[in-house]
Design a protein around this motif. Structure first.
Motif, short mmCIF file in Angstrom:
data_model
loop_
_atom_site.label_atom_id
_atom_site.label_comp_id
_atom_site.label_asym_id
_atom_site.label_seq_id
_atom_site.Cartn_x
_atom_site.Cartn_y
_atom_site.Cartn_z
N ASN A 310 0.84 -1.20 0.00
CA ASN A 310 0.00 0.00 0.00
C ASN A 310 0.88 1.25 0.00
OD1 ASN A 310 -2.21 -1.69 0.19
ND2 ASN A 310 -2.39 -1.48 2.40
N SER A 311 0.42 2.27 -0.72
CA SER A 311 1.21 3.49 -0.76
C SER A 311 0.30 4.69 -1.02
CB SER A 311 2.29 3.41 -1.85
OG SER A 311 1.70 3.22 -3.12
N PHE A 312 0.79 5.84 -0.61
CA PHE A 312 0.08 7.09 -0.84
C PHE A 312 1.11 8.20 -1.01
CE2 PHE A 312 -1.55 11.14 0.67
CZ PHE A 312 -2.74 11.25 -0.06
N SER A 313 0.83 9.11 -1.94
CA SER A 313 1.71 10.25 -2.12
C SER A 313 0.90 11.44 -2.61
CB SER A 313 2.85 9.93 -3.10
OG SER A 313 2.33 9.71 -4.40
N ALA A 314 1.41 12.61 -2.33
CA ALA A 314 0.77 13.85 -2.78
C ALA A 314 1.87 14.85 -3.07
CB ALA A 314 -0.18 14.40 -1.72
N GLY A 315 1.62 15.68 -4.09
CA GLY A 315 2.65 16.64 -4.47
C GLY A 315 2.05 17.89 -5.08
N ASN A 791 9.49 8.21 11.13
CA ASN A 791 8.28 7.38 11.02
C ASN A 791 8.06 6.82 9.61
OD1 ASN A 791 7.67 9.74 9.76
ND2 ASN A 791 5.91 10.27 11.05
N GLY A 792 9.09 6.94 8.74
CA GLY A 792 9.02 6.32 7.42
C GLY A 792 8.39 7.16 6.33
N ILE A 793 8.05 8.39 6.61
CA ILE A 793 7.48 9.27 5.59
C ILE A 793 8.61 9.88 4.76
CG2 ILE A 793 6.08 11.33 5.16
CD1 ILE A 793 4.61 10.79 7.75
N GLN A 794 8.47 9.82 3.43
CA GLN A 794 9.48 10.35 2.53
C GLN A 794 9.06 11.72 2.01
OE1 GLN A 794 10.14 7.45 -0.55
NE2 GLN A 794 11.42 6.16 0.75
N TYR A 795 10.05 12.59 1.89
CA TYR A 795 9.82 13.93 1.36
C TYR A 795 10.78 14.16 0.20
CZ TYR A 795 7.59 14.47 5.93
OH TYR A 795 6.80 14.31 7.04
N LYS A 796 10.29 14.90 -0.79
CA LYS A 796 11.13 15.19 -1.96
C LYS A 796 10.86 16.61 -2.43
CE LYS A 796 12.17 13.58 -6.65
NZ LYS A 796 11.79 12.61 -7.72
N ILE A 797 11.93 17.35 -2.66
CA ILE A 797 11.82 18.71 -3.18
C ILE A 797 12.61 18.80 -4.47
CG2 ILE A 797 13.79 19.58 -1.85
CD1 ILE A 797 12.21 22.23 -1.56
N GLY A 798 12.08 19.53 -5.43
CA GLY A 798 12.75 19.65 -6.72
C GLY A 798 12.70 21.08 -7.24
N ILE A 799 13.75 21.49 -7.93
CA ILE A 799 13.84 22.82 -8.53
C ILE A 799 14.34 22.66 -9.96
CG2 ILE A 799 14.90 25.10 -8.41
CD1 ILE A 799 15.32 24.66 -5.43
N SER A 800 13.70 23.33 -10.90
CA SER A 800 14.16 23.31 -12.28
C SER A 800 14.11 24.71 -12.86
CB SER A 800 13.32 22.36 -13.14
OG SER A 800 12.01 22.87 -13.33
N ILE A 801 15.00 24.97 -13.80
CA ILE A 801 15.01 26.24 -14.52
C ILE A 801 15.21 25.93 -16.00
CG2 ILE A 801 16.05 28.52 -14.79
CD1 ILE A 801 17.13 28.28 -11.97
N LEU A 802 14.21 26.26 -16.81
CA LEU A 802 14.33 26.13 -18.25
C LEU A 802 14.88 27.42 -18.83
CD1 LEU A 802 10.90 24.42 -19.06
CD2 LEU A 802 13.14 23.32 -18.99
N LEU A 838 9.14 24.76 -9.13
CA LEU A 838 9.45 24.22 -7.81
C LEU A 838 8.42 23.16 -7.46
CD1 LEU A 838 11.01 24.40 -5.05
CD2 LEU A 838 9.32 26.12 -4.39
N SER A 839 8.87 22.02 -6.95
CA SER A 839 7.93 20.95 -6.59
C SER A 839 8.24 20.42 -5.20
CB SER A 839 7.99 19.81 -7.61
OG SER A 839 9.21 19.10 -7.49
N PHE A 840 7.21 19.92 -4.56
CA PHE A 840 7.35 19.29 -3.24
C PHE A 840 6.43 18.08 -3.20
CE2 PHE A 840 5.92 18.69 1.17
CZ PHE A 840 7.15 18.41 1.77
N ARG A 841 6.94 16.96 -2.67
CA ARG A 841 6.16 15.72 -2.65
C ARG A 841 6.39 14.97 -1.35
NH1 ARG A 841 3.33 14.02 -6.40
NH2 ARG A 841 2.35 11.98 -6.32
N VAL A 842 5.31 14.37 -0.84
CA VAL A 842 5.38 13.55 0.36
C VAL A 842 4.80 12.18 0.03
CG1 VAL A 842 3.17 14.47 1.16
CG2 VAL A 842 4.70 13.36 2.79
N SER A 843 5.47 11.11 0.50
CA SER A 843 5.06 9.74 0.18
C SER A 843 5.17 8.87 1.43
CB SER A 843 5.94 9.14 -0.92
OG SER A 843 5.97 9.98 -2.05
N PHE A 844 4.24 7.92 1.54
CA PHE A 844 4.34 6.92 2.62
C PHE A 844 3.53 5.69 2.25
CE2 PHE A 844 1.05 9.99 3.76
CZ PHE A 844 -0.05 9.19 4.00
#
Length: 844
Positions: A310-315, A791-802, A838-844
């Motif tokens: 089972n998994s859940f993520s939001a971004g 507690n096992g929750i993953q976080y991800k941040i991303g930055i891009s410049i075109l 800019l992006s931010f994502r959380v997954s567990f």
């Protein structure tokens, strides 16, 4: 005196029975010797436990007795039980008042022959093996669980709780034939991207590393990094593979053909990058099971290869927000859901503003206020969303049912007004684009050798434009709808570990409706066309990884009902490992396509989404047909990778209205072909945590329109030279990528000034595509970082410049007569300016 007849009968029976039980007088013989003599005389085999016959000796039965008579005698004398199976096998076990045993035979399900030395684990405690006859036995308990295994066969587990000790179990093991893994060139361009032996580029989004300008594994953005794949206007709704138009590519999402591929009118892919499990991209040599495309195939599957937890993520990023969830209903079923929606309804980010300016430049929406600066008002509403749903259910060990649903929609509403010389002018425009799809598939593994898959699918696409003008009180409505449905049947037969055969049938129905309605003056036109196609497919594959040989050949036979026409499409894929470092690849295919996109007027749908789908009529709009062949060498050694590929491609049956001309051919309707040959080169090196690559593509792409005065000239999508370079660094959870793109300018047609009367100008052009735009150059950057909490929750941040350097790249140029000045006007369209995200994502 003669005895009555009945006494004669009893007398015979008496001596018959006496003979049965009469024994040879003499010395007692060991039991195992007696049964050995019986085996030789009657060609049978005895199965027994040594403990049951240890020390047992008796007088042997007469040789003249039948087999059954001898068994009766032995049972009476020894108190053992004898089970005769087809006069071939004799099971010997103690009577029920003695220690009870369970016996059995293990056979191959393929040829019914006994399996010797099969391993049998009894309740995890006792380990026994079968003899040359496949026979085994063990002491019976209240409940025994048997695990039977043997090399080359699938293991089998059974329970013997109610098994009769007198009747031996007969077990049949299915041979386990495992197809050898295909040769792959791993980590091409980025981690998570590989090249298969069949020539396909395979992307695993969940293993995806990073590419310049990308912070998410967007399928259609990623494929533009592959040599030979471009987009001349930075749009995922205008991807050109080896000189082809976007509609000549086949886009499949879980077996559903997608007619809309971009949000925000092409700047964002409609496929949620956090969902797909495998993306396969074929530039050439696609499987015969893929039809309806004369260019590439993009096959997206969101069904995992293995069971996942089972998994859940939001971004969220500066354009949209999304969620993803997967929940296992049981060990054999799960549901999966994803949804994404733009945030532009309530927030205009810098990214959104750059996207908006790029998309709507030089359209009726931005032209409305041209040279008007008095009381101008504008109200724009734009939004998009997409959602997917999957339900998967395994039934037993052989069947699986999967239901996939997808919905996509883009909406644009623009209200503009201005007051000029006390005259009110207003315009209300609505544009909606949507695609719905569903696929129901059933897969059955009949055994280790044969698999059947059937799927029913439907895809419905609609493009609706509505424009209301106040001055003329005119309402213009345009509508383009596509309804595509069908059924696919595919059988796979594994003949051995190296060779397999696939066959199948496909039925496809596509209906296209084009509607135009105008008021003041009144005009109405509605055209609907339907095509039904039957396809018969056969395909064989030989894969020998030990000898580094892969060969796949197939044929697709299409029959189009309406035209009573049969089209045969052979396909071939050949890959040979000359040595452990060097591979030779040959790909070839013949393909056809009956649906395409055309542009009637450049102002259709407010100049934004000008293309509409139509189907062939086999005359004015012919069926497009292509042929392509390519030869490549792939070298891998010491983390170096070099790929050199040469190709030739020709597509017949194209129309001028499908090519997006904005010169003298814009209103010319004729058919022809384009022919392209070229070279694609990639060199890549991996060292420590760095990966860098450089690619170069050359193509010579020309049109042939025999009925036009200039029969041969450069293709609109010709980019003679394309260069790309990138360097990526990945360590632990930190990733960063920097790269650049450079290409020669696309062709354009200049006006012939010497033949134009500037006092009353009428556009007169030189030969089509007689010159080129300036070169395109762009530098992009992206970086991501991921971390995990206690507690096992993953976080991800991303930055891009075109376009870091903010270079003003011209991507289109055409000419028109300006209504206000009655002069020739040069209209230029430019690529994105510097665009951050800019992006931010959380997954567990």
């Amino acid at each position: 005196m003669l005895l009555p007849k009945q006494y004669h009968f009893l007398f015979c029976i008496f001596f018959y029975v006496l003979n049965i039980f009469a024994q040879d007088k003499g010395k007692a013989v060991p039991f195992n010797q007696i049964i050995s003599d019986i085996e030789k005389q009657h060609q049978v085999s005895f199965n027994y436990l040594e403990d049951n016959i240890a020390g047992l000796s008796l007088n042997p039965p007469k040789k003249s007795l039948s087999l059954e008579q001898k068994l009766q005698y032995l049972s009476r004398v020894t108190h053992l039980s004898f089970e005769n199976i087809d006069n071939k096998f004799i099971n010997v076990f103690k009577s029920e008042n003695e220690t009870q045993t369970i016996c059995g035979y293990v056979f191959s399900a393929l040829d019914k022959k006994p399996i010797e030395d099969a391993n049998i684990n009894v309740s995890g405690k006792i380990h026994i093996t079968t003899d040359s006859n496949g026979y085994f036995e063990f002491s019976k308990r209240d409940r025994n669980t048997l695990l039977i295994s043997h090399i080359g066969f699938s293991s089998k587990r059974i329970t013997t709780a109610n098994q009769d000790s007198k009747n031996c179990i007969q077990l049949f093991l299915e041979p386990e034939v495992t197809e050898l893994k295909e040769i792959k060139a791993n980590a091409i361009l980025a981690s998570g991207i590989s090249k298969n032996a069949d020539g396909a580029f395979e992307i695993k989004p969940k293993k995806f590393g990073i590419l310049p300008g990308l912070i998410e594994p967007d399928a259609l953005q990623t494929m533009q990094q592959i040599p030979g794949v471009n987009s001349i206007d930075e749009s995922v709704a205008s991807i050109n593979v080896r000189g082809g138009t976007h509609d000549q590519n086949l886009f499949l999402w879980n077996g559903i053909r997608m007619f809309q591929t971009g949000h925000f009118f092409g700047l964002i892919s409609v496929f949620n990058p956090n969902l797909a499990h495998t993306i396969s991209i074929y530039k050439n040599g696609s499987s015969a099971f893929f039809g309806e495309s004369v260019s590439s195939v993009v096959d997206i599957s969101s069904t995992p290869e293995t069971v996942e937890k089972n998994s859940f993520s939001a971004g969220i990023n500066m354009i949209n927000a999304d969620i993803y969830a997967k929940y296992n209903l049981s060990k054999k079923s799960y549901i999966e859901f994803s949804a994404r929606k733009s945030i532009t309804d309530f927030l205009e980010t810098p990214t959104y503003k750059e996207y908006f300016n790029k998309v709507f430049q030089n359209t009726t929406i931005t032209d409305f206020s041209q040279a008007q600066d008095i009381d101008y008002k504008s109200d724009k509403k734009f939004g998009f969303y997409d959602a997917t749903f999957k339900y998967a259910q395994k039934i037993g060990n052989k069947d699986q049912i999967v239901l996939d649903l997808i919905t996509i929609q883009d909406n644009l509403e623009v209200f503009q007004s201005a007051t000029v010389y006390n005259i009110n002018k207003s315009e209300n425009s609505v544009l909606r684009q949507q695609n719905y799809g569903g696929n129901l598939s059933w897969k059955r593994n009949w055994n280790s050798f044969n698999t059947t898959k059937i799927n029913l699918y439907n895809s419905a696409y609609e493009l609706l434009g509505n424009q209301k003008t106040s001055i003329t009180d005119q309402v213009a409505v345009q509508e383009n709808t596509v309804n595509n449905n069908g059924i696919n049947l595919e059988n796979q037969h594994i003949l051995n570990s190296k060779f397999s055969l696939n066959d199948g049938y496909q039925f496809n129905e596509i209906g296209v409706t084009n509607l135009e309605r105008v008021s003041n003056p009144d005009f109405y036109r509605k055209v609907k066309d339907v095509l039904r196609t039957h396809a018969f497919i056969v395909e064989g594959k030989y894969n020998d990884t030990l000898n580094r040989l892969y060969f796949k050949v197939g044929t697709r036979i299409n029959y189009i009902e309406k035209f009573k026409k049969t089209i045969i499409e052979p396909r071939v894929q050949f890959n040979y490992g000359i040595n452990k470092n060097l591979n030779l690849e040959l790909l070839g295919e013949l393909k056809s396509q009956s649906a395409q996109q055309i542009i009637d007027l450049q102002k259709d749908y407010f100049g934004i989404e000008k293309r509409r789908w139509i189907v062939a009529d086999d005359s004015i709009i012919p069926i497009q047909r292509s042929r392509q062949i390519s030869l490549s060498l792939l070298y891998k050694k010491n983390d170096w990778l070099i790929d050199l590929e040469n190709f030739y491609k020709k597509v017949n049956g194209i129309t001028t209205s499908s090519q997006g001309f904005q010169n003298q051919l814009e209103f010319v309707r004729t058919t022809g072909d384009y022919e392209v040959f070229g070279t694609e080169f990639l060199i890549q090196k991996k060292f420590n945590n760095f990966l860098t690559w450089f690619s170069y593509t050359y193509n010579n792409n020309n049109y042939h329109f025999p009925d036009y005065e200039f029969s041969t000239f450069p293709n609109n999508f010709k980019l003679a030279h394309t260069l790309s370079w990138a360097v990526m660094y990945e360590k632990n959870n930190f990733k960063i990528a920097l790269g650049t793109k450079w290409s020669s300018g696309r062709p354009k047609t200049s006006p012939d000034v010497s033949q134009i009367d500037l006092s009353d100008p009428i556009l007169v052009y030189n030969k089509p595509n007689n010159t080129n735009l300036h070169v395109f150059s762009q530098v992009n950057l992206s970086t991501t970082y991921k971390w995990e909490s206690d507690n096992g929750i993953q976080y991800k941040i991303g930055i891009s410049i075109l376009n870091i350097l903010n270079r003003k790249n011209e991507i289109s140029e055409y000419y028109r007569i300006a209504s206000l000045t009655n002069s020739i006007e040069e209209v230029e369209t430019f690529s994105l300016q510097r665009t951050p995200n800019l992006s931010f994502r959380v997954s567990f």
